[in-house]
Enzyme design. Sequence first.
Site, PDB file in Angstrom:
ATOM      1  N   LYS A 168      -1.592   2.469  -6.312  1.00  0.00           N
ATOM      2  CA  LYS A 168      -0.549   2.731  -5.355  1.00  0.00           C
ATOM      3  C   LYS A 168       0.623   1.771  -5.578  1.00  0.00           C
ATOM      4  O   LYS A 168       0.403   0.728  -6.197  1.00  0.00           O
ATOM      5  CB  LYS A 168      -1.088   2.615  -3.937  1.00  0.00           C
ATOM      6  N   HIS A 198      -7.925   0.801  -2.725  1.00  0.00           N
ATOM      7  CA  HIS A 198      -9.068  -0.114  -2.813  1.00  0.00           C
ATOM      8  C   HIS A 198      -9.825  -0.253  -1.489  1.00  0.00           C
ATOM      9  O   HIS A 198     -10.967  -0.687  -1.472  1.00  0.00           O
ATOM     10  CB  HIS A 198      -8.664  -1.462  -3.396  1.00  0.00           C
ATOM     11  N   LYS A 202     -14.350  -0.704  -0.217  1.00  0.00           N
ATOM     12  CA  LYS A 202     -14.961  -1.748   0.612  1.00  0.00           C
ATOM     13  C   LYS A 202     -16.266  -1.225   1.206  1.00  0.00           C
ATOM     14  O   LYS A 202     -16.322  -0.106   1.703  1.00  0.00           O
ATOM     15  CB  LYS A 202     -13.994  -2.193   1.714  1.00  0.00           C
ATOM     16  N   GLU A 236      -2.963  -9.208   8.637  1.00  0.00           N
ATOM     17  CA  GLU A 236      -3.030 -10.215   7.575  1.00  0.00           C
ATOM     18  C   GLU A 236      -2.323 -11.470   8.054  1.00  0.00           C
ATOM     19  O   GLU A 236      -1.282 -11.372   8.711  1.00  0.00           O
ATOM     20  CB  GLU A 236      -2.332  -9.700   6.322  1.00  0.00           C
ATOM     21  N   ASP A 255       3.558   0.451   2.265  1.00  0.00           N
ATOM     22  CA  ASP A 255       2.610  -0.392   1.518  1.00  0.00           C
ATOM     23  C   ASP A 255       1.163  -0.108   1.934  1.00  0.00           C
ATOM     24  O   ASP A 255       0.299   0.062   1.073  1.00  0.00           O
ATOM     25  CB  ASP A 255       2.960  -1.874   1.756  1.00  0.00           C
ATOM     26  N   HIS A 260      -4.076   2.881   2.985  1.00  0.00           N
ATOM     27  CA  HIS A 260      -5.303   2.289   3.533  1.00  0.00           C
ATOM     28  C   HIS A 260      -5.582   2.771   4.961  1.00  0.00           C
ATOM     29  O   HIS A 260      -6.684   3.203   5.296  1.00  0.00           O
ATOM     30  CB  HIS A 260      -5.226   0.763   3.551  1.00  0.00           C
ATOM     31  N   LYS A 358       1.973  -8.426   8.593  1.00  0.00           N
ATOM     32  CA  LYS A 358       1.799  -9.684   7.844  1.00  0.00           C
ATOM     33  C   LYS A 358       2.144 -10.831   8.779  1.00  0.00           C
ATOM     34  O   LYS A 358       2.897 -10.670   9.726  1.00  0.00           O
ATOM     35  CB  LYS A 358       2.730  -9.708   6.640  1.00  0.00           C
TER      36      LYS A 358
HETATM   37  C1  BG6 Z   1      -2.524  -4.080  -0.796  1.00  0.00           C
HETATM   38  C2  BG6 Z   1      -1.149  -4.317  -0.259  1.00  0.00           C
HETATM   39  O1  BG6 Z   1      -2.731  -2.728  -1.062  1.00  0.00           O
HETATM   40  O2  BG6 Z   1      -3.502  -4.520   0.145  1.00  0.00           O
HETATM   41  C3  BG6 Z   1      -0.944  -5.781   0.116  1.00  0.00           C
HETATM   42  O3  BG6 Z   1      -0.180  -3.943  -1.224  1.00  0.00           O
HETATM   43  C4  BG6 Z   1      -2.063  -6.244   1.018  1.00  0.00           C
HETATM   44  O4  BG6 Z   1       0.319  -5.973   0.740  1.00  0.00           O
HETATM   45  C5  BG6 Z   1      -3.422  -5.906   0.423  1.00  0.00           C
HETATM   46  O5  BG6 Z   1      -1.941  -7.651   1.180  1.00  0.00           O
HETATM   47  C6  BG6 Z   1      -4.558  -6.266   1.362  1.00  0.00           C
HETATM   48  O6  BG6 Z   1      -5.788  -6.064   0.737  1.00  0.00           O
HETATM   49  P1  BG6 Z   1      -7.115  -6.786   1.245  1.00  0.00           P
HETATM   50  O7  BG6 Z   1      -8.203  -6.186   0.441  1.00  0.00           O
HETATM   51  O8  BG6 Z   1      -6.919  -8.254   1.014  1.00  0.00           O
HETATM   52  O9  BG6 Z   1      -7.214  -6.485   2.714  1.00  0.00           O
END
Ligand code: BG6
Length: 505
Positions: A168, A198, A202, A236, A255, A260, A358
């Site tokens: 992505k 991704h 998980k 985050e 993003d 997600h 964030k």
């Molecule tokens: C990514 C985003 O897909 O996922 C990032 O581009 C984000 O901005 C990240 O920080 C978070 O992934 P995880 O697995 O750490 O929650």
Amino acid sequence: MIPNPLRDPRDRRLPRVPQPCALVVFGITGDLARKKLLPAVYDLANRGLLPTNFALLGFARRDWADQDFAELSREAARKHARTPWREEVWEQLAADITFVPGSFDDDAAFDQLAATLGRLEGSHGIGGNAAFYLSIPPAMFPTVLKQMQRTGMAESTPERWRRVVVEKPFGDDLLSSRQLNELVDSVFSADDVFRIDHYLGKETVQNLLALRFANSLFEPIWNGHHVDSVQITMAEDVGIGGRAQFYENTGAARDVLQNHLLQLLALTAMEEPVEFSPEEIGTEKLKVLRAISIPEDMETFAVRGQYEQGWLAGERVSGYRQEEGVDPESTTETFAAVRLGVETRRWAGVPFYVRTGKRLPRRVTEIALVFKRAPHLPFADTDTEELGNNQLVIRVQPDEGVTLKFGSKVPGSVMEVRDVSMDFLYGEQFTETSPEAYERLLLDVLLGDATLFPRNAEVEASWTVIDPLEEFWAGTTPHSYRAGEWGPRAADEMLAAEGRRWRRP
Ligand code: BG6
């Protein structure tokens, strides 16, 4: 029972090892490759899940020798690997690593890559199989894909498979994602394209399906008769790191909301698939994504924010506009919250509040089903003052697990009812730690198992949800919130407008 040598390939209890193959990573010197992909390859090797005949090829614009590349890979794998470091595993892997330097528009470099793949068939017995990982800016996709087409590298034949992994963002709106999809599909056949989200790799996200469809307890109440609202949070504590250039043109909604969070919503709301296969799961997710409604009153129910300077874990952190590489007048959002609906019989009328940001107080991703209150409480009002709604919370990360929140009598001589929690923690119930998402997904690509990969149509349906939000936000300035707070006040007002509150995870 005598094990059947002709075992069902879908029997997932048996460790699955891919056929001999090569993994080619474009953008091998980038952040993703160093922090996620190379460590994942090492972890797979360490767990004995890579085929004996395996080769890793890195392609990037640096003028390096194989040796330099091996050193970079070693450092990256050592630093970020999940499993214990074993030098002998690395040594074995390192012998199978090759670096091909070149720029993406350099015909000679791609000819060399194709020739190297051919050579590895002999030296490493990879049988012609290869997966190409595009860990590069989307703007480079057309050039790289065309090079693969020109050199015949993208072609699967009955004797060999060729697959492509696309990271992505899958475009930045519906139109560009369609163009990207058309381009990828013109080079690779649809079954050979793996779009990585991704979050689907998980462990806890996969557990959502187990929780719902392997038990009889939850499904009867998993609907609008019992559920008051659903809250999906991806918070985050980090800022944008060194990704200003990417983030400035992307923002929180593109993003992570588009991919997600909508995938988490789809898995939460979908009907039971006929079987646990890519087609059937994809079909059910797609139905949900197509049934998503966006709020009419966007002013109240589609809120975006941007962090200002604040404090996090006792440290002063700068505001988004002061981050290196960010326009001091940037209107890019670092927080997004929206009230979505799912217009199906199961969910009509149930709000799905989805938020991400964030520089929020802590890193946590969770899905919370908030249940309706009991229609009648045979207690005095004062006895239940501290009783909230029952909740079922699936904690995706950290502290992976499931929590059930319900009312219980406080010990003592009076009838006082208060919320208590019942916890299932992965770390307590299982001794084995969960594989990293990239470990799992990379293995699935090499195995050709697309169950945990969103399909083209899902990506497009997700953009259909995001495009009107982006259109509404275009030209506006995001609300501000201080780093270390749970987003702008407008996000709280959004729930308050309907008599609800965000959970404090
Ligand atoms: C990514 C985003 O897909 O996922 C990032 O581009 C984000 O901005 C990240 O920080 C978070 O992934 P995880 O697995 O750490 O929650």
